[in-house]
Design a protein around this motif. Structure first.
Motif, short mmCIF file in Angstrom:
data_model
loop_
_atom_site.label_atom_id
_atom_site.label_comp_id
_atom_site.label_asym_id
_atom_site.label_seq_id
_atom_site.Cartn_x
_atom_site.Cartn_y
_atom_site.Cartn_z
N LEU A 158 0.98 -1.09 -0.03
CA LEU A 158 -0.14 -0.12 0.03
C LEU A 158 0.86 1.15 0.13
N ALA A 159 2.11 1.01 0.72
CA ALA A 159 3.10 2.25 0.60
C ALA A 159 3.28 2.89 -0.63
N TYR A 160 3.34 1.98 -1.70
CA TYR A 160 3.72 2.26 -3.15
C TYR A 160 2.64 3.11 -3.79
N PHE A 161 1.41 2.95 -3.59
CA PHE A 161 0.17 3.80 -4.00
C PHE A 161 0.02 5.04 -3.15
N ASP A 162 0.59 4.83 -1.93
CA ASP A 162 0.42 6.10 -1.19
C ASP A 162 1.44 7.31 -1.76
N GLU A 174 8.26 -5.19 -3.41
CA GLU A 174 7.15 -5.83 -3.27
C GLU A 174 6.77 -5.98 -1.80
N GLN A 175 5.54 -6.02 -1.49
CA GLN A 175 5.10 -6.54 -0.20
C GLN A 175 5.81 -8.08 0.21
N SER A 176 6.12 -8.15 1.50
CA SER A 176 6.81 -9.20 2.03
C SER A 176 5.86 -10.58 1.50
N GLN A 177 6.48 -11.69 1.27
CA GLN A 177 6.08 -13.04 0.58
C GLN A 177 5.33 -13.63 1.71
N ASP A 178 3.82 -14.30 1.48
CA ASP A 178 3.41 -15.06 2.32
C ASP A 178 4.16 -16.24 2.52
N PRO A 179 3.98 -16.74 3.90
CA PRO A 179 4.63 -17.87 4.33
C PRO A 179 4.62 -19.07 3.15
N ALA A 180 5.76 -19.81 3.05
CA ALA A 180 5.77 -21.06 2.06
C ALA A 180 4.74 -21.95 2.43
N ASP A 181 4.48 -22.12 3.60
CA ASP A 181 3.69 -23.20 4.16
C ASP A 181 2.50 -22.38 5.16
N ARG A 186 -3.00 -6.34 7.11
CA ARG A 186 -1.55 -6.58 6.76
C ARG A 186 -1.34 -5.84 5.37
N PHE A 187 -1.83 -4.39 5.20
CA PHE A 187 -1.40 -3.57 4.31
C PHE A 187 -0.02 -3.06 4.60
N TYR A 188 0.26 -3.08 5.77
CA TYR A 188 1.66 -2.94 6.37
C TYR A 188 1.99 -3.81 7.21
N GLU A 189 3.12 -4.06 7.47
CA GLU A 189 3.76 -5.12 8.19
C GLU A 189 4.23 -4.77 9.59
N VAL A 190 3.94 -5.11 10.64
CA VAL A 190 4.39 -4.58 11.91
C VAL A 190 6.00 -4.53 12.12
N PHE A 236 5.44 0.30 15.15
CA PHE A 236 5.37 0.42 14.10
C PHE A 236 5.59 1.74 13.27
N ARG A 237 6.23 2.09 12.47
CA ARG A 237 6.54 3.39 11.99
C ARG A 237 6.71 3.53 10.53
#
Length: 653
Positions: A179-183, A392-399, A458-462, A417-418
């Motif tokens: 989301l930060a990219y579009f902001d 890119e945003q962080s990847q989802d867990p592999a499993d 999870r638009f942003y990660e802590v 968070f900041r």
């Protein structure tokens, strides 16, 4: 429930357009690395290498047939000229005898001319041999045209499929961007990159690939034939190549920066126009149309100057190449005429060579004229590559963990968070929302209310700590799984071009008509939809301008109602409805919140009086928490906010 936390608010966030109608200018684009970007663009053609190989073979065949033509036509000319002269010579003599007689009579120059021909004294033009040559030439040209058509047909498919994949890659990339990219990216600028720039890349590949391949092969083929006909004249023609390279290089260096600026200004102008059109009513209300017009004029002028400069400078290439080609043409004509007069060449050979010289300089001129197209296309490709290369945003867990039915217990555990690394916003925040509990979040603008929602979704990660859903860290879930269990109604309504029925069912495309109508009735949408001529089949435009702001908000609430999520997030969801509708919506929301965890962000405190828990935030910190009555009794921050909204109105009455 406990809370500890931070001290500073996040940097101001821009809206979807990247700023208001009067936002500042965009930053300048970085310089284009032409070579690496061009190679990267060409690598996107690799999936089509088999068809490209066939295109090359067809191009070789087409060029081969076309370069053989002038040589055969030159032979035909030699037959005609030799036959015309032979007919007037005394029969019974050999060519050597005729030439010797001429020298004896003092006709040495004419004897030299005849010595370069194949004469048969007393015999005229051999029309049978001439017809064979002409039929062969016709066959070659027809075959060359067929090969050229097949080449163009295949190449068109190659280019369009490549651009199709290019667009698909950009579309997929956009969904992987945070989301930060579009902001931080103006919407008009992003749209310009994924539409105008990709279209320009498509046109560049379409117009240059076939011409570039054909021109290069033609240069090679014609060069070979010129050496076959006359090595001396071929060397003269070769002067064109270094001059072409020198002229193209010098001019291309100057025009490259101008093409980068052209597409940068195109994006900036699109962003400004998109903002002004989106906020057209606001511009009119505040009487700022003059300023908007002036900004448009400035941006348009910048685009005009960059485009004019780029096209003018690159446009010098073609006339410069034509001038060089004409000089070479004159030199070939003079030297060739002298060699014919001396008997070293035949007239048909000079004719063929002059045709070859034209065929040689024409592709060189075309290659030079393509420089502006290539530079423009690669500049656009570079801008699209910047989107593809964005972090890119962080990847989802592999499993990922797969949750069953969820109760909706959402907990923040020592979350920090900041938005900006050196500007803390939330620090060590902890809270628990139990299943079925309604948690209201209030506070001044910039306090961090929406930030909490962004972290939940999870638009942003802590940065540290964790957020859990039913005891499971949401970072261990896939985003799709997490968000499928959450419903969100924003203050900024979003409807797409389609029917009211489709807009309500957006979250559950498989919902039945009965379920859609039930959701609409529960959220008081049905009452105004029934008044429309087409009812639920009423088609909304992409701005939803054919329904009121309050009706749009009700439609988004009905959409969330139909989805029936475990966790419901309402971000100023009733801000656009009138007081009577608000009361109806509150009743619908009470039914919707049964058995679900609900987070309600509200500035209008009247909407959250019945919340189970109210959190008061200031600068990223929860400064108070409790029920409506307990917070009023405490006489703290909530009490001040409440009085600010209602005490003044009561005093005025």
């Amino acid at each position: 429930m406990s809370t500890t936390s931070s001290s500073q608010r996040p940097p101001a966030r821009r809206g979807p357009g990247g700023g208001g109608p009067f936002a500042g200018q965009m930053p300048a684009e970085k310089s284009l690395a032409f070579g690496p970007s061009a190679k990267r663009l060409l690598r996107r053609l690799l999936p089509e290498r088999a068809k490209i190989a066939l295109v090359v073979l067809l191009a070789i065949g087409s060029v081969l047939f076309s370069v053989l033509g002038p040589r055969l036509l030159g032979d035909g000319t030699n037959l005609i000229v030799a036959g015309a002269f032979s007919k007037n010579l005394p029969s019974g003599e050999t060519q050597a005898q005729v030439i010797q007689s001429m020298r004896a009579r003092g006709q040495g120059q004419l004897a030299d001319l005849f010595s370069g021909m194949h004469l048969t004294p007393g015999v005229g033009i051999d029309f049978l041999a001439l017809s064979h040559i002409l039929m062969l030439v016709l066959t070659l040209y027809v075959a060359g045209s067929v090969f050229s058509w097949l080449q163009s047909y295949l190449l068109n498919g190659v280019v369009q499929r490549t651009v199709f994949r290019f667009r698909a890659d950009v579309e997929e990339k956009i969904h992987r961007l945070p989301l930060a990219y579009f902001d931080k990216t103006p919407r008009g600028e992003l749209l310009s990159r994924v539409t105008n720039d990709i279209d320009n890349v498509s046109q560049t590949l379409q117009q240059t690939m076939s011409q570039l391949l054909t021109s290069l092969l033609t240069v090679v083929g014609v060069l070979v034939m010129m050496f076959v006909v006359s090595p001396l004249l071929a060397v003269i023609a070769l002067v064109t190549i270094p001059l072409t390279i020198l002229i193209t290089t010098v001019i291309a260096k100057r025009s490259q920066k101008l093409f980068v600026a052209q597409w940068s200004h195109t994006g900036a102008l699109n962003a400004q126009v998109e903002e002004a059109f989106t906020g057209h009513a606001l511009v009119k209300v505040f009487g700022r149309h003059r300023e908007v017009e002036e900004r448009f004029r400035q941006k348009n002028q910048e685009l005009y100057e960059a485009s004019f400069g780029a096209q003018f400078v690159s446009g010098i290439i073609m006339p410069s190449m034509m001038f060089v080609g004409n000089l070479v043409y004159v030199a070939i004509a003079v030297v060739g005429g002298l060699r014919v007069a001396s008997g070293a060449m035949q007239i048909g050979d000079v004719q063929a060579f002059i045709q070859y010289s034209r065929q040689f300089t024409q592709p060189l001129t075309q290659l030079g004229s393509m420089a502006n197209l290539l530079q423009s296309g690669v500049a656009s490709a570079e801008r699209v590559f910047e989107v593809l290369d964005a972090e890119e945003q962080s990847q989802d867990p592999a499993d990922p963990v797969r949750l069953g039915p969820t109760e909706g217990r959402l907990a923040f555990d020592d979350v920090s968070f900041r938005y900006v690394a050196d500007k803390p916003l939330i620090d060590g925040l902890s809270l628990v929302a139990e299943p079925g509990q309604t948690v209201a979040i209030v506070g001044p603008t910039g306090a961090g209310k929406t930030t909490l929602v962004n972290l939940m979704m999870r638009f942003y990660e802590v940065d540290s700590g964790r957020i859990t859903l039913d005891g499971v860290d949401i970072a261990s879930l896939s985003r799709l799984d997490l968000r499928s269990r959450m419903g969100m109604v924003l203050q900024d309504t979003w409807l797409f071009a389609g029917t009211i029925r489709d807009n309500i069912a957006y979250g559950r495309p498989t919902a039945t008509d009965d379920e859609i109508v039930a959701a609409a009735k529960a959220t008081y949408v049905d009452r105004f939809v029934r008044s429309l001529p087409d009812g639920y089949d009423t088609v909304l435009d992409d701005e939803g301008s054919n329904v009121s702001a309050g009706e749009k908000q009700l439609l988004t609430i009905a959409r969330a109602f139909l989805n029936r999520p475990s966790v419901l997030i309402l971000d100023e969801a009733t801000s656009s409805v009138d007081t009577r509708t608000e009361l109806l919506v509150q009743q619908a929301m009470s039914a919707l919140r049964q058995g679900r965890t609900s987070f309600v962000i509200a500035h209008r405190l009247s909407t959250i009086r019945d919340a189970d828990l109210i959190l008061v935030m200031e600068a990223g910190t929860i400064v108070e928490q409790g029920t409506h009555l307990s917070l009023l009794a405490a006489g703290g921050a909530y009490y001040s906010l409440y009085n600010a909204q209602f005490a003044g109105a009561v005093a005025e009455e």
